[in-house]
Design a protein around this motif. Structure first.
Motif, mmCIF file in Angstrom:
data_model
loop_
_atom_site.group_PDB
_atom_site.id
_atom_site.type_symbol
_atom_site.label_atom_id
_atom_site.label_comp_id
_atom_site.label_asym_id
_atom_site.label_seq_id
_atom_site.Cartn_x
_atom_site.Cartn_y
_atom_site.Cartn_z
ATOM 1 N N LEU A 127 0.159 5.375 5.278
ATOM 2 C CA LEU A 127 0.960 6.462 4.737
ATOM 3 C C LEU A 127 1.319 6.216 3.273
ATOM 4 C CD1 LEU A 127 3.426 7.053 7.717
ATOM 5 C CD2 LEU A 127 1.105 7.926 7.397
ATOM 6 N N ILE A 128 1.666 4.962 2.940
ATOM 7 C CA ILE A 128 2.044 4.657 1.562
ATOM 8 C C ILE A 128 0.838 4.309 0.700
ATOM 9 C CG2 ILE A 128 4.317 3.830 2.282
ATOM 10 C CD1 ILE A 128 3.340 0.963 1.802
ATOM 11 N N ASP A 129 -0.291 3.994 1.342
ATOM 12 C CA ASP A 129 -1.477 3.521 0.613
ATOM 13 C C ASP A 129 -2.741 4.208 1.128
ATOM 14 O OD1 ASP A 129 -3.197 1.947 -0.982
ATOM 15 O OD2 ASP A 129 -3.369 0.436 0.612
ATOM 16 N N PRO A 130 -2.863 5.522 0.941
ATOM 17 C CA PRO A 130 -4.030 6.240 1.479
ATOM 18 C C PRO A 130 -5.356 5.799 0.860
ATOM 19 C CG PRO A 130 -2.736 7.658 0.039
ATOM 20 C CD PRO A 130 -1.922 6.426 0.265
ATOM 21 N N ILE A 180 3.748 -8.446 6.834
ATOM 22 C CA ILE A 180 3.691 -8.620 5.383
ATOM 23 C C ILE A 180 2.559 -7.763 4.839
ATOM 24 C CG2 ILE A 180 3.313 -10.261 3.506
ATOM 25 C CD1 ILE A 180 4.379 -12.458 5.403
ATOM 26 N N ILE A 181 2.808 -7.097 3.714
ATOM 27 C CA ILE A 181 1.796 -6.259 3.065
ATOM 28 C C ILE A 181 1.559 -6.790 1.662
ATOM 29 C CG2 ILE A 181 1.266 -3.944 2.200
ATOM 30 C CD1 ILE A 181 3.013 -2.833 4.476
ATOM 31 N N SER A 214 1.563 0.540 -6.687
ATOM 32 C CA SER A 214 1.365 0.129 -8.081
ATOM 33 C C SER A 214 2.125 -1.142 -8.404
ATOM 34 C CB SER A 214 1.788 1.262 -9.030
ATOM 35 O OG SER A 214 3.165 1.542 -8.916
ATOM 36 N N GLN A 215 3.308 -1.321 -7.813
ATOM 37 C CA GLN A 215 4.069 -2.552 -8.070
ATOM 38 C C GLN A 215 3.329 -3.777 -7.561
ATOM 39 O OE1 GLN A 215 8.067 -3.160 -8.540
ATOM 40 N NE2 GLN A 215 8.766 -1.192 -7.736
ATOM 41 N N ILE A 216 2.693 -3.648 -6.397
ATOM 42 C CA ILE A 216 1.968 -4.797 -5.832
ATOM 43 C C ILE A 216 0.644 -5.019 -6.552
ATOM 44 C CG2 ILE A 216 0.820 -5.682 -3.754
ATOM 45 C CD1 ILE A 216 3.007 -4.329 -2.099
ATOM 46 N N THR A 217 -0.129 -3.975 -6.768
ATOM 47 C CA THR A 217 -1.449 -4.147 -7.390
ATOM 48 C C THR A 217 -1.347 -4.565 -8.852
ATOM 49 O OG1 THR A 217 -1.542 -1.759 -7.842
ATOM 50 C CG2 THR A 217 -2.602 -2.545 -5.817
ATOM 51 N N SER A 218 -0.237 -4.219 -9.512
ATOM 52 C CA SER A 218 -0.067 -4.613 -10.914
ATOM 53 C C SER A 218 0.511 -6.013 -11.060
ATOM 54 C CB SER A 218 0.853 -3.612 -11.625
ATOM 55 O OG SER A 218 2.184 -3.720 -11.118
ATOM 56 N N GLY A 219 1.003 -6.587 -9.932
ATOM 57 C CA GLY A 219 1.569 -7.925 -9.976
ATOM 58 C C GLY A 219 3.042 -7.976 -10.316
ATOM 59 N N ARG A 220 3.698 -6.821 -10.425
ATOM 60 C CA ARG A 220 5.144 -6.831 -10.686
ATOM 61 C C ARG A 220 5.896 -7.444 -9.511
ATOM 62 N NH1 ARG A 220 6.541 -0.835 -11.903
ATOM 63 N NH2 ARG A 220 4.464 -0.442 -11.021
ATOM 64 N N VAL A 221 5.381 -7.245 -8.318
ATOM 65 C CA VAL A 221 5.876 -7.948 -7.129
ATOM 66 C C VAL A 221 4.662 -8.485 -6.387
ATOM 67 C CG1 VAL A 221 7.944 -6.502 -6.933
ATOM 68 C CG2 VAL A 221 5.876 -5.898 -5.645
ATOM 69 N N ASP A 222 4.904 -9.418 -5.492
ATOM 70 C CA ASP A 222 3.795 -10.066 -4.786
ATOM 71 C C ASP A 222 3.504 -9.439 -3.431
ATOM 72 O OD1 ASP A 222 3.239 -12.526 -6.568
ATOM 73 O OD2 ASP A 222 5.419 -12.560 -6.299
ATOM 74 N N SER A 274 14.641 1.361 -5.324
ATOM 75 C CA SER A 274 15.430 2.589 -5.257
ATOM 76 C C SER A 274 14.907 3.461 -4.140
ATOM 77 C CB SER A 274 15.335 3.348 -6.583
ATOM 78 O OG SER A 274 15.759 4.682 -6.425
ATOM 79 N N GLY A 275 15.817 4.161 -3.466
ATOM 80 C CA GLY A 275 15.409 5.038 -2.379
ATOM 81 C C GLY A 275 14.480 6.137 -2.819
ATOM 82 N N ALA A 276 14.507 6.488 -4.121
ATOM 83 C CA ALA A 276 13.663 7.570 -4.619
ATOM 84 C C ALA A 276 12.309 7.071 -5.107
ATOM 85 C CB ALA A 276 14.371 8.299 -5.757
ATOM 86 N N ALA A 277 12.135 5.754 -5.203
ATOM 87 C CA ALA A 277 10.885 5.213 -5.750
ATOM 88 C C ALA A 277 9.766 5.248 -4.714
ATOM 89 C CB ALA A 277 11.113 3.782 -6.215
ATOM 90 N N ASN A 278 8.577 5.642 -5.175
ATOM 91 C CA ASN A 278 7.412 5.667 -4.296
ATOM 92 C C ASN A 278 6.245 4.942 -4.961
ATOM 93 O OD1 ASN A 278 8.341 7.284 -2.014
ATOM 94 N ND2 ASN A 278 8.513 8.953 -3.490
ATOM 95 N N ASP A 279 6.551 3.832 -5.649
ATOM 96 C CA ASP A 279 5.522 3.132 -6.417
ATOM 97 C C ASP A 279 5.188 1.771 -5.831
ATOM 98 O OD1 ASP A 279 7.944 1.987 -7.003
ATOM 99 O OD2 ASP A 279 7.586 1.820 -9.167
ATOM 100 N N THR A 280 5.307 1.640 -4.511
ATOM 101 C CA THR A 280 5.038 0.355 -3.859
ATOM 102 C C THR A 280 3.645 -0.146 -4.173
ATOM 103 O OG1 THR A 280 6.566 0.855 -2.045
ATOM 104 C CG2 THR A 280 4.891 -0.831 -1.639
#
Length: 277
Positions: free
Chosen positions: A211-214, A135-136, A192-200, A184-190
């Motif tokens: 790799l996704i969070d340098p 879990i991340i 920002s989605q987590i840090t902004s609270g849009r997802v948990d 979406s397969g093209a989305a690379n905003d994991t």
């Protein structure tokens, strides 16, 4: 010499092609491969991959398709004289369907072997990586440590991914307790989605976080949810696909033995993730 096509970029690789690293057939298949190459009979193979996985399969600043899986496939191709590999890039969620409909011949996209996929697809036998799913969450999140803690929360994942399968299996047994958000397969905003609270939270392989969070805004939490070998995926019940998978297994064994596989992992992923040790 083999030709590589990736998007609109044509790359010409020069050099002497190594002989076939055959699978379990040993010398006979190797001799057949050499004879095939000598006679000019080279079979073109379409390799399906993506462009949105940092350091694994992505388009660099020069417009080149590259990354761990991509460069590994190129190394394998250099060792299989009877084949010529050509990349076809797609959204991740389309890759398995394209395999089923014969638009591509195998998938190279850090594909985890799990029971659900094994029912439908053929995997080669020699893993080229091994990962552990976790879990991340955001770095300041101290409340989520398990799947049970995700009940009533939004969790981001990619459709058809191994991580999505973990969440879907959990929901089958827990009355859809987790709200799964398919990315979406093209989305690379994991991040920002987590840090902004849009997802948990999201789920991801142990090597993928850096790799996704340098910038280190996220963290892994809790116990491993699963661990699995990473292999290439082929069509099931297809003799030509089995032959290709066996040949690739032979090449991977060579790459492990001469240190090339571990070197590629360290170069692209930061550590050697090529074994389960």
């Amino acid at each position: 010499m083999k030709r590589w096509l990736s998007a609109a970029v044509v790359l010409v690789l020069t050099g002497v092609l190594a002989g076939c690293g055959a699978g379990s057939s040993g010398g006979t298949e190797s001799k057949d491969a050499a004879a095939s190459a000598a006679s000019g009979e080279v079979k073109k193979i379409i390799v399906g991959t993506g462009t949105g996985f940092p350091k694994v399969c992505f388009i660099d600043e020069n417009g080149k398709l590259t990354g761990f899986d991509v460069e590994l496939v190129r190394e394998i191709d250099n060792r299989l004289a009877e084949y010529e590999f050509e990349f076809q890039t797609q959204e991740f969620s389309n890759l398995l369907l394209s395999l089923e409909t014969k638009k591509i011949d195998f998938v190279a996209h850090e594909m985890e072997k799990n029971p659900e996929r094994t029912e439908k697809y053929l995997f080669n036998k020699e893993p080229y990586a091994h990962w552990r799913n976790k879990i991340i969450v955001a770095k300041d999140n101290d409340t989520i440590h398990s799947l049970d803690d995700l009940k009533g929360k939004k969790v981001l994942t990619g459709a058809t991914s191994a991580e999505a399968q973990i969440l879907e299996n959990y929901n089958k047994e827990n009355n859809n307790a987790i709200e799964i958000v398919y990315q979406s397969g093209a989305a690379n905003d994991t991040v920002s989605q987590i840090t902004s609270g849009r997802v948990d939270a999201t789920l991801g392989a142990d090597f993928s976080l850096s790799l996704i969070d340098p910038q280190g805004k996220l963290k892994t939490t809790g116990e491993d949810l699963s661990e699995a070998d990473i292999l290439f995926v082929f069509r099931k019940d297809d003799p030509e696909e089995q032959k290709l998978a066996d040949a690739i297994d032979g090449a991977i064994k060579e790459l492990k033995a001469d240190g090339t596989l571990g070197k590629l992992s360290k170069e692209w992923l930061g550590e050697d993730f090529t074994s389960d040790n």
